[in-house]
Scaffold this motif. Structure first.
Motif, PDB file in Angstrom:
ATOM      1  N   SER A   5       3.597 -43.261 -43.470  1.00 32.07           N
ATOM      2  CA  SER A   5       2.605 -42.947 -42.515  1.00 32.07           C
ATOM      3  C   SER A   5       2.177 -44.287 -41.909  1.00 32.07           C
ATOM      4  O   SER A   5       2.224 -45.247 -42.412  1.00 32.07           O
ATOM      5  N   ASP A  12      -4.924 -41.234 -38.854  1.00 35.52           N
ATOM      6  CA  ASP A  12      -5.925 -40.463 -40.017  1.00 35.52           C
ATOM      7  C   ASP A  12      -6.383 -39.053 -39.616  1.00 35.52           C
ATOM      8  O   ASP A  12      -6.423 -37.949 -40.129  1.00 35.52           O
ATOM      9  N   ARG A  15      -3.810 -36.489 -39.635  1.00 34.85           N
ATOM     10  CA  ARG A  15      -3.466 -36.403 -40.997  1.00 34.85           C
ATOM     11  C   ARG A  15      -4.466 -35.201 -41.541  1.00 34.85           C
ATOM     12  O   ARG A  15      -4.359 -34.515 -42.514  1.00 34.85           O
ATOM     13  N   ASN A  16      -5.725 -35.371 -41.393  1.00 34.43           N
ATOM     14  CA  ASN A  16      -6.705 -34.432 -41.943  1.00 34.43           C
ATOM     15  C   ASN A  16      -6.750 -33.307 -41.025  1.00 34.43           C
ATOM     16  O   ASN A  16      -7.224 -32.240 -41.657  1.00 34.43           O
ATOM     17  N   ASP A  35       2.809 -30.183 -45.026  1.00 31.97           N
ATOM     18  CA  ASP A  35       1.263 -30.947 -43.995  1.00 31.97           C
ATOM     19  C   ASP A  35       1.848 -32.198 -43.752  1.00 31.97           C
ATOM     20  O   ASP A  35       1.669 -32.778 -42.718  1.00 31.97           O
ATOM     21  N   SER A  36       2.186 -32.918 -44.604  1.00 36.10           N
ATOM     22  CA  SER A  36       2.482 -34.421 -44.650  1.00 36.10           C
ATOM     23  C   SER A  36       3.458 -34.758 -43.741  1.00 36.10           C
ATOM     24  O   SER A  36       3.809 -35.610 -42.458  1.00 36.10           O
ATOM     25  N   ALA A  39       2.285 -33.742 -40.193  1.00 32.61           N
ATOM     26  CA  ALA A  39       1.633 -34.812 -39.761  1.00 32.61           C
ATOM     27  C   ALA A  39       2.170 -35.982 -39.138  1.00 32.61           C
ATOM     28  O   ALA A  39       1.978 -36.597 -38.157  1.00 32.61           O
ATOM     29  N   ASN A  43       2.457 -37.488 -35.412  1.00 29.49           N
ATOM     30  CA  ASN A  43       2.234 -38.848 -35.097  1.00 29.49           C
ATOM     31  C   ASN A  43       3.459 -39.508 -34.354  1.00 29.49           C
ATOM     32  O   ASN A  43       2.997 -40.516 -33.544  1.00 29.49           O
TER      33      ASN A  43
END
Lengths: 373, 157
Positions: A5, A12, A15-16, A35-36, A39, A43
């Motif tokens: 990341s 961030d 990611r939130n 999720d990651s 994200a 990104n």
């Protein structure tokens, strides 16, 4: 975390946000790993769009700027008709380029002929991803930034050589070979100047190099080391001009001798890509000069608190692009002032002057570090 | 020995050029910088927009015309020097005789279509009777208008 990341506020925030959005989805889709991954992908797309926006967005501005600077240097006005002071002229030119028919000369190696412009575009895009535009705005904050830039910059010459060779044209081949010899020669001094910066700043990470110049104007590497910094800056300027194939070192094109050099046979979109690569390389080299010598995104503080407070209120991105456009203006003034040297003079200059001076500079820099501690 | 004797001057020349070279580059840059920051040096004319205020350079050679005073009198004596000087026969000086029987200018015929605005006729004229004017919008759709008679009155001689 599962996937690598990028640590910056935008990353961030994404990611939130992703777990909050996925909470509304069915339970089957809810997982930490998914999720990651999502994200990370978002990104990555943001990063790609940002790099493309900076690069492709700056090209029309630079073409307009180049025409205006060139015109005013030569006592002309430049484009004045289309839009206010000819601002729409570059857009019209780009559209003209895009709508032209694309064809290759008979006998050309079609695969290599159409791959070459794309290869040329790779180098400046990758360098752009490494440049810290502001304190939190850097796409790839890698620890080996400078060696990666030196390695990636060599990609451009590959595209030029391929383009010239596959065109089945003697002018193109001559231009490409001359350009190859030139870039390989000047890459040595280019790399050595970057090594000088690495040596004095003690890091190969571009963010660390920028942060090491924090403070006033006199903490920038161009001024911090009494004379060496300025000499190094001038040498970087010369070698990066040669790296970019810009006049006065544009012997790859040399339209008086080679009718356009390596892109003689290109037209339409592939030609526009060569053109684009040239201007993006201008941005990235200016950004590199800004990062390494002109304090990157730091405000030009003068050590006087009231003025410095005002200067620091301006975001770093503005300062960065201000410095970058100043550097670009310098490159343009040099381009429209100086005459092109012959090929042998160019090689003499690199191997008999620039390289010895660079070696002396490296030694002197080491001595300065040893003395100053 | 030949090597060592030419080595010192070579180094001297090299070091001298290390100073003079960048200095000459800086001189060149100062010139272009002056041009860049000074808008008064721009020579481009925004032609159709500034048509009202556009003033041609005094050296510009447009159409040939005859210098006449307020009454329309000219200095031409019909000597024919301009006709002989014209390289492409654009001028025909047709003389006539006045009451006293003296040769004077009848009609000064000028073929603008074949004129190259070289100005040799103006140089050849011994009386300063003709000049090139400042007209530059001389295009026409009617070729007959390119055949013109320059003098309004017959010459006084």
């Amino acid at each position: 975390m599962f996937v690598p990341s990028v640590t910056n506020p935008i990353g961030d925030f994404v990611r939130n946000l992703v777990p909050q959005v996925t909470a509304y989805l069915p339970v089957a889709f809810q997982s930490e790993t998914l999720d990651s991954v999502v994200a990370f992908l978002i990104n990555a797309v943001i990063c790609i769009i940002a790099v493309c926006a900076v690069n492709i967005g700056s090209a029309p501005i630079l073409i307009y700027m180049e025409r205006k600077v060139c015109a005013h240097v030569q006592c002309r006005l430049g484009p004045m008709r289309l839009g206010w002071h000819g601002t729409m002229q570059t857009i019209a030119d780009v559209l003209k380029m895009l709508f032209k028919e694309v064809y290759a000369p008979s006998g050309a190696d079609k695969l290599m002929f159409y791959t070459a412009p794309m290869i040329v575009l790779i180098a400046p895009f990758m360098v752009c991803a490494l440049i810290p535009f502001s304190k939190d705005l850097v796409v790839a904050d890698v620890s080996m930034g400078i060696p990666l830039i030196i390695a990636v910059n060599g990609f451009g010459v590959l595209g030029i050589l391929l383009g010239g060779w596959s065109s089945n044209n003697k002018y193109s081949l001559l231009g490409a070979l001359r350009s190859g010899a030139q870039i390989i020669s000047y890459e040595i001094s280019f790399a050595m100047i970057l090594l000088f910066v690495v040596m004095i700043s003690g890091s190969t990470n571009l963010m660390d190099i920028t942060m090491s110049q924090q403070g006033t104007v006199f903490d920038w590497w161009i001024f911090k080391i009494p004379v060496l910094g300025f000499i190094a800056f001038i040498l970087f300027f010369i070698s990066s001009t040669a790296e970019m194939n810009r006049a006065p070192f544009d012997i790859a094109e040399a339209e008086q001798e080679l009718t356009g050099g390596y892109h003689t046979e290109y037209n339409g979109t592939p030609f526009a890509m060569f053109y684009l690569a040239e201007y993006i390389a201008l941005v990235t080299n200016s950004a590199l000069a800004t990062t390494c010598f002109l304090g990157g995104f730091h405000a030009p503080c003068i050590g006087f608190a009231p003025v410095d407070n005002v200067l620091n209120m301006v975001p770093g991105l503005v300062w960065f692009f201000g410095k970058v456009f100043f550097m670009i203006w310098c490159y343009m003034m040099v381009r429209w002032t100086f005459v092109r040297p012959r090929v042998d003079q160019l090689m003499d200059f690199e191997w008999k002057f620039l390289l010895p001076v660079n070696l002396v500079l490296l030694t002197a820099g080491a001595a300065w570090i040893a003395i100053s501690g | 020995m030949q090597e060592s004797s030419s080595f010192i001057p070579y180094i001297k020349r090299y070091l001298k050029r290390c100073i003079t070279g960048p200095w000459s580059l800086l001189c060149g840059l100062s010139v272009t910088f002056k041009y860049f920051i000074d808008p008064r040096r721009i020579v481009t004319e925004q032609y159709p927009e500034n048509r009202k205020t556009l003033k041609m350079h005094p050296r510009y050679r447009g159409r040939l015309e005859m210098i006449e005073d307020a009454d329309g009198n000219n200095h031409c004596t019909a000597c024919g020097m301009c006709e002989r000087a014209c390289p492409n026969a654009s001028i025909n000086v047709l003389s006539t005789k006045n009451i006293a029987g003296k040769k004077v200018l009848g009609r000064y015929v000028y073929h603008f279509a074949s004129c190259t605005q070289c100005g040799l006729c103006v140089e050849a004229c011994p009386f300063g009777a003709i000049r090139m004017n400042q007209d530059f919008e001389v295009a026409t759709t009617d070729p007959n208008t390119l055949e013109m008679i320059l003098n309004k009155k017959e010459g006084q001689g």
